[in-house]
Structure formats: structure tokens, C-alpha cells
Scaffold this motif. Structure first.
Motif, PDB file in Angstrom:
ATOM      1  N   LYS A   7       0.815  -1.219   0.000  1.00  0.00           N
ATOM      2  CA  LYS A   7       0.000   0.000   0.000  1.00  0.00           C
ATOM      3  C   LYS A   7       0.843   1.261   0.000  1.00  0.00           C
ATOM      4  N   GLN A   8       2.141   1.086   0.226  1.00  0.00           N
ATOM      5  CA  GLN A   8       3.074   2.214   0.283  1.00  0.00           C
ATOM      6  C   GLN A   8       2.653   3.263   1.314  1.00  0.00           C
ATOM      7  N   LYS A   9       2.287   2.773   2.494  1.00  0.00           N
ATOM      8  CA  LYS A   9       1.931   3.673   3.586  1.00  0.00           C
ATOM      9  C   LYS A   9       2.055   2.938   4.913  1.00  0.00           C
ATOM     10  N   SER A  10       2.068   3.693   5.971  1.00  0.00           N
ATOM     11  CA  SER A  10       2.094   3.113   7.312  1.00  0.00           C
ATOM     12  C   SER A  10       0.691   2.711   7.718  1.00  0.00           C
ATOM     13  N   ILE A  11       0.588   1.567   8.371  1.00  0.00           N
ATOM     14  CA  ILE A  11      -0.710   1.099   8.849  1.00  0.00           C
ATOM     15  C   ILE A  11      -0.618   0.832  10.357  1.00  0.00           C
ATOM     16  N   LYS A  12      -1.751   0.971  11.026  1.00  0.00           N
ATOM     17  CA  LYS A  12      -1.809   0.693  12.454  1.00  0.00           C
ATOM     18  C   LYS A  12      -1.835  -0.819  12.660  1.00  0.00           C
ATOM     19  N   VAL A  13      -1.086  -1.273  13.628  1.00  0.00           N
ATOM     20  CA  VAL A  13      -1.097  -2.693  13.971  1.00  0.00           C
ATOM     21  C   VAL A  13      -1.260  -2.843  15.479  1.00  0.00           C
ATOM     22  N   ILE A  14      -1.846  -3.945  15.871  1.00  0.00           N
ATOM     23  CA  ILE A  14      -2.020  -4.263  17.281  1.00  0.00           C
ATOM     24  C   ILE A  14      -0.816  -5.100  17.715  1.00  0.00           C
ATOM     25  N   PRO A  15      -0.132  -4.723  18.788  1.00  0.00           N
ATOM     26  CA  PRO A  15       0.991  -5.541  19.234  1.00  0.00           C
ATOM     27  C   PRO A  15       0.513  -6.927  19.687  1.00  0.00           C
ATOM     28  N   GLN A  16       1.300  -7.935  19.423  1.00  0.00           N
ATOM     29  CA  GLN A  16       0.934  -9.307  19.791  1.00  0.00           C
ATOM     30  C   GLN A  16       0.763  -9.467  21.300  1.00  0.00           C
ATOM     31  N   ASN A  17       1.433  -8.629  22.082  1.00  0.00           N
ATOM     32  CA  ASN A  17       1.335  -8.721  23.542  1.00  0.00           C
ATOM     33  C   ASN A  17       0.290  -7.763  24.116  1.00  0.00           C
ATOM     34  N   ILE A  18      -0.731  -7.432  23.348  1.00  0.00           N
ATOM     35  CA  ILE A  18      -1.735  -6.455  23.794  1.00  0.00           C
ATOM     36  C   ILE A  18      -2.396  -6.883  25.111  1.00  0.00           C
ATOM     37  N   ALA A  19      -2.574  -8.180  25.322  1.00  0.00           N
ATOM     38  CA  ALA A  19      -3.196  -8.628  26.577  1.00  0.00           C
ATOM     39  C   ALA A  19      -2.334  -8.239  27.781  1.00  0.00           C
ATOM     40  N   ASP A  20      -1.010  -8.228  27.605  1.00  0.00           N
ATOM     41  CA  ASP A  20      -0.127  -7.815  28.691  1.00  0.00           C
ATOM     42  C   ASP A  20      -0.264  -6.321  28.997  1.00  0.00           C
ATOM     43  N   LEU A  21      -0.668  -5.552  28.000  1.00  0.00           N
ATOM     44  CA  LEU A  21      -0.748  -4.099  28.141  1.00  0.00           C
ATOM     45  C   LEU A  21      -2.125  -3.619  28.578  1.00  0.00           C
ATOM     46  N   LEU A  22      -3.132  -4.461  28.404  1.00  0.00           N
ATOM     47  CA  LEU A  22      -4.506  -4.073  28.699  1.00  0.00           C
ATOM     48  C   LEU A  22      -4.767  -4.111  30.199  1.00  0.00           C
ATOM     49  N   SER A  23      -5.431  -3.082  30.684  1.00  0.00           N
ATOM     50  CA  SER A  23      -5.784  -2.978  32.106  1.00  0.00           C
ATOM     51  C   SER A  23      -7.117  -2.239  32.203  1.00  0.00           C
ATOM     52  N   PRO A  24      -7.745  -2.247  33.366  1.00  0.00           N
ATOM     53  CA  PRO A  24      -8.965  -1.453  33.523  1.00  0.00           C
ATOM     54  C   PRO A  24      -8.751   0.034  33.199  1.00  0.00           C
ATOM     55  N   ILE A  25      -7.601   0.567  33.557  1.00  0.00           N
ATOM     56  CA  ILE A  25      -7.320   1.977  33.249  1.00  0.00           C
ATOM     57  C   ILE A  25      -7.220   2.181  31.741  1.00  0.00           C
ATOM     58  N   ALA A  26      -6.525   1.284  31.064  1.00  0.00           N
ATOM     59  CA  ALA A  26      -6.404   1.383  29.602  1.00  0.00           C
ATOM     60  C   ALA A  26      -7.777   1.280  28.942  1.00  0.00           C
ATOM     61  N   LEU A  27      -8.617   0.365  29.429  1.00  0.00           N
ATOM     62  CA  LEU A  27      -9.968   0.220  28.868  1.00  0.00           C
ATOM     63  C   LEU A  27     -10.794   1.476  29.122  1.00  0.00           C
ATOM     64  N   ALA A  28     -10.638   2.099  30.280  1.00  0.00           N
ATOM     65  CA  ALA A  28     -11.360   3.338  30.582  1.00  0.00           C
ATOM     66  C   ALA A  28     -10.996   4.430  29.579  1.00  0.00           C
ATOM     67  N   PHE A  29      -9.719   4.587  29.301  1.00  0.00           N
ATOM     68  CA  PHE A  29      -9.282   5.578  28.314  1.00  0.00           C
ATOM     69  C   PHE A  29      -9.770   5.207  26.914  1.00  0.00           C
ATOM     70  N   TRP A  30      -9.739   3.927  26.585  1.00  0.00           N
ATOM     71  CA  TRP A  30     -10.179   3.458  25.276  1.00  0.00           C
ATOM     72  C   TRP A  30     -11.653   3.790  25.062  1.00  0.00           C
ATOM     73  N   ILE A  31     -12.471   3.477  26.056  1.00  0.00           N
ATOM     74  CA  ILE A  31     -13.905   3.770  25.938  1.00  0.00           C
ATOM     75  C   ILE A  31     -14.141   5.274  25.883  1.00  0.00           C
ATOM     76  N   ALA A  32     -13.450   6.036  26.709  1.00  0.00           N
ATOM     77  CA  ALA A  32     -13.614   7.493  26.703  1.00  0.00           C
ATOM     78  C   ALA A  32     -13.246   8.080  25.342  1.00  0.00           C
ATOM     79  N   ASP A  33     -12.270   7.503  24.692  1.00  0.00           N
ATOM     80  CA  ASP A  33     -11.815   8.012  23.400  1.00  0.00           C
ATOM     81  C   ASP A  33     -12.635   7.446  22.235  1.00  0.00           C
ATOM     82  N   ASP A  34     -12.767   6.137  22.163  1.00  0.00           N
ATOM     83  CA  ASP A  34     -13.331   5.482  20.978  1.00  0.00           C
ATOM     84  C   ASP A  34     -14.562   4.637  21.250  1.00  0.00           C
ATOM     85  N   GLY A  35     -15.219   4.845  22.363  1.00  0.00           N
ATOM     86  CA  GLY A  35     -16.403   4.049  22.679  1.00  0.00           C
ATOM     87  C   GLY A  35     -17.681   4.850  22.558  1.00  0.00           C
ATOM     88  N   HIS A  36     -18.781   4.120  22.366  1.00  0.00           N
ATOM     89  CA  HIS A  36     -20.085   4.770  22.460  1.00  0.00           C
ATOM     90  C   HIS A  36     -21.143   3.765  22.889  1.00  0.00           C
TER      91      HIS A  36
END
Length: 112
Positions: A7-36
Motif C-alpha cells: 500500500k506504500q503507507k504506514s498502517i496501524k497494527v495491534i501488538p501481539q502482547n496487547i493482553a499484557d498491556l490491557l488494564s482497567p485503566i487502559a480500557l477506561a481511556f479506550w472507551i472514553a476516546d473510541d467508545g459509544h
């Protein structure tokens, strides 16, 4: 971001260790930003990721926070996907994230 040579461009990717990074605080920010709130559930807008990335996020929600989620196409013809957390797990989500979420964002979980 990862460079996609086709595609000759940068794309967003999910890190394979996302479960290690996910927390209730991270989910709170995620919902506040991209949830409805929608029909007693919550959509997480993940349209900028591919289907495999969205599935990886859903697996992380289940593995790390015990939240069941479903993948949902934005429309029948779309190749964009988002995550839906149904009313079945909404109380669990609220218990995890409301203590970390600004009160002005509580409406994203149907809380007035």
C-alpha cells in the motif's frame, strides 16, 4: 505503525502482547476516546484496524478482563470492523472502568 510495502503507507497494527498491556485503566481511556453506548452495550470503534487486529483485541479483552465481545462490521459491504460489548458484560465493564473514568465520560457507558 508498520510500513505496508504493497500500500506504500504506514498502517496501524495491534501488538501481539496487547493482553499484557490491557488494564482497567487502559480500557477506561479506550472507551472514553473510541467508545459509544448503544442499545445497553458499548461499541469500541476499531475501524482503522484489520479483522485480525480486532480479533486480537477481543481475545485480549477476554483473556485479561474476562469480557466477552463480538466483532461487528460497520455495514454489510464494509471491510471495517468494530467491537461490541453487549449488556451481558456491561456491568462488569462499568465496575472495572468507572473508578478510572472522568465523570463527563460516564455517558459512554449509559451512566447519567
Amino acid at each position: 505503525y508498520k510500513w505496508d510495502i504493497d500500500k506504500q503507507k504506514s498502517i496501524k497494527v495491534i501488538p501481539q502482547n496487547i493482553a499484557d498491556l490491557l488494564s482497567p485503566i487502559a480500557l477506561a481511556f479506550w472507551i472514553a476516546d473510541d467508545g459509544h453506548f448503544y442499545h445497553n452495550g458499548v461499541f469500541l470503534n476499531t475501524q482503522s484496524f484489520g479483522e485480525d487486529g480486532v480479533k486480537l483485541l477481543m481475545e485480549a479483552l477476554k483473556l485479561k478482563l474476562n469480557i466477552e465481545a463480538k466483532i461487528s462490521k460497520v455495514s454489510k459491504k464494509s471491510q471495517q470492523f468494530r467491537i461490541f460489548i453487549s449488556s451481558k458484560d456491561l456491568e462488569l465493564v462499568k465496575s472495572l472502568v468507572l473508578p478510572h473514568m472522568c465523570k463527563s465520560m460516564h455517558y459512554k457507558l449509559g451512566v447519567k
